[in-house]
Design an enzyme around this catalytic site. Structure first.
Site, PDB file in Angstrom:
ATOM      1  N   HIS A  86     -10.366  -5.058  -1.753  1.00 23.01           N
ATOM      2  CA  HIS A  86      -9.625  -4.928  -0.494  1.00 23.01           C
ATOM      3  C   HIS A  86     -10.606  -4.609   0.633  1.00 23.01           C
ATOM      4  O   HIS A  86     -11.620  -3.951   0.405  1.00 23.01           O
ATOM      5  CB  HIS A  86      -8.581  -3.812  -0.639  1.00 23.01           C
ATOM      6  CG  HIS A  86      -7.694  -3.693   0.547  1.00 23.01           C
ATOM      7  ND1 HIS A  86      -8.050  -2.976   1.666  1.00 23.01           N
ATOM      8  CD2 HIS A  86      -6.484  -4.230   0.796  1.00 23.01           C
ATOM      9  CE1 HIS A  86      -7.081  -3.091   2.565  1.00 23.01           C
ATOM     10  NE2 HIS A  86      -6.115  -3.830   2.057  1.00 23.01           N
ATOM     11  N   HIS A 130       0.792  -1.229   0.000  1.00 22.57           N
ATOM     12  CA  HIS A 130       0.000   0.000   0.000  1.00 22.57           C
ATOM     13  C   HIS A 130       0.825   1.280   0.000  1.00 22.57           C
ATOM     14  O   HIS A 130       1.951   1.307   0.464  1.00 22.57           O
ATOM     15  CB  HIS A 130      -0.932  -0.002   1.205  1.00 22.57           C
ATOM     16  CG  HIS A 130      -1.871  -1.168   1.203  1.00 22.57           C
ATOM     17  ND1 HIS A 130      -2.737  -1.406   0.159  1.00 22.57           N
ATOM     18  CD2 HIS A 130      -2.059  -2.182   2.080  1.00 22.57           C
ATOM     19  CE1 HIS A 130      -3.437  -2.511   0.417  1.00 22.57           C
ATOM     20  NE2 HIS A 130      -3.040  -3.004   1.571  1.00 22.57           N
ATOM     21  N   ASP A 171       1.082  -6.931   2.693  1.00 22.31           N
ATOM     22  CA  ASP A 171       0.161  -5.973   3.323  1.00 22.31           C
ATOM     23  C   ASP A 171       0.908  -4.823   4.015  1.00 22.31           C
ATOM     24  O   ASP A 171       0.391  -4.197   4.945  1.00 22.31           O
ATOM     25  CB  ASP A 171      -0.787  -6.661   4.318  1.00 22.31           C
ATOM     26  CG  ASP A 171      -2.151  -5.970   4.388  1.00 22.31           C
ATOM     27  OD1 ASP A 171      -2.311  -4.887   3.799  1.00 22.31           O
ATOM     28  OD2 ASP A 171      -3.059  -6.521   5.037  1.00 22.31           O
TER      29      ASP A 171
HETATM   30 MN    MN Z   1      -4.175  -4.373   2.903  1.00 24.54          MN
END
Ligand code: MN
Length: 342
Positions: A177, A15, A299
């Site tokens: 997501h 991200h 993540d």
């Molecule tokens: Mn995530």
């Protein structure tokens, strides 16, 4: 730190944020609007603190240095949840365009290290559809991310059909997501933080995917590819029961489907291991779905890069399976050039 890997690693749920998005969130957070989303944002930001913000904002050489440290060849970047979906439709589209431009700049500057999933505003389709075409056709991005529901609405609903048709036409995978459950149903999840990553996110995201399957959406868009994280958000564990009961309800209280729930899941959905470093869960997913349906992910920065690296370093898998999980499946699903070995 980890030794350089013999097999390239591509992270598929990685991200970033842009300052304008965080600024717009802060604007909303100062308002009097009472919402589960805002509680999560305030709580999340204070829980993770500056480390999270710094991690989200760091791209370019700084991010690449961290990837090098952990033997990560490439990151498929996506704007952090809830993306642009909390904003009013025009602000959402403005920030989506800006985020897609910034992402494309990173990919252009470091084409062997970054790929990217674009964002769009599901609640502003007049601007979302041209932006999706621009993101793939002009910016060369590799798919899209959507943070589950938008104002309590899900992509199986008829008003979103043009978005799904556009995804199919562009052959662009959609990463669904997590975000918090809609305010209307989040009440019982709230008191002990169950609305967040521990449980609520998986319930929300799995429900979204199951709505797409059981509504017959994949009969209408058979080429639509969906990606979900967190070891399939629990769905692989439930496939037997989903097939058993949905089969009994089909044509009575649920739409008549061409195939079983598990057939759609295997045909249209690819999962990632993001944030679930539990060997028995991976084993179940490999047995239920096969090794072409699973991709590696960290993540980051919500979880740490080394957790995902250590997980696969510490278990034994056939080399062919490792190649598929670590890079081959991501190259196929997101249309990437073969990953470099560090
Ligand atoms: Mn995530």
């Amino acid at each position: 730190m980890t030794a350089a890997p013999a097999i390239p690693r591509i992270g598929t749920e990685e991200h970033f944020a842009i300052p304008e998005q965080l600024e717009a969130w802060r604007g909303i957070a100062k308002s009097t609007w009472a919402s589960q989303d805002l509680e999560i944002m305030r709580g999340g930001m204070s829980y993770h603190g500056q480390r999270l913000i710094d991690g989200l904002l760091e791209l370019g050489e700084g991010r690449i240095a961290k990837m090098d440290e952990h033997g990560i060849s490439m990151e498929v970047l996506s704007l952090c949840s809830p993306g642009v979906q909390l904003f009013d439709p025009e602000t959402a589209s403005d920030i989506a365009t800006l985020a897609n431009d910034r992402l494309a700049e990173q990919v252009r500057a470091h084409p062997t290290r970054f790929a990217g999933l674009g964002v769009f505003a599901p609640h502003n389709q007049d601007r979302a559809i041209p932006e999706m075409k621009r993101a793939i056709g002009e910016l060369g991005l590799n798919g899209f991310v959507v943070n589950s529901h938008t104002d309590g609405h899900y992509l199986d609903e008829p008003q979103f059909a043009p978005l799904l048709a556009t995804l199919e036409e562009l052959k662009a995978p959609l990463y669904i997501h997590p975000r918090t459950l809609p305010d209307a149903v989040s009440g019982p999840f709230t008191p002990y933080h169950l609305s967040r990553a521990a449980w609520g996110y998986a319930v929300e995201t799995a429900t979204h995917v199951l709505r797409l399957i059981t509504s017959g959406t994949f009969d209408r868009y058979p080429e639509l590819r969906v990606v979900i994280g967190h070891m399939g958000e629990g769905i692989p564990f439930w496939l037997y029961r989903l097939d058993y009961w949905n089969g009994k309800h089909q044509g009575k209280t649920a739409p008549q489907l061409e195939m079983s729930v598990s057939d759609y899941f295997k045909r249209n959905v690819t999962i990632t291991i993001s944030g679930v470093y539990q060997p028995s869960a991976l084993d179940l997913c490999l047995r239920e779905l096969g090794d072409e349906a699973i991709m590696w992910a960290t993540d980051y920065p919500y979880q740490l890069m080394h957790e995902a690296v250590d997980f696969l370093d510490e278990i034994t898998l056939p080399e062919e399976t490792l190649h598929k999980l670590l890079h081959g499946n991501a190259e196929r699903v997101f249309g990437l050039a073969p990953a470099i070995t560090l």
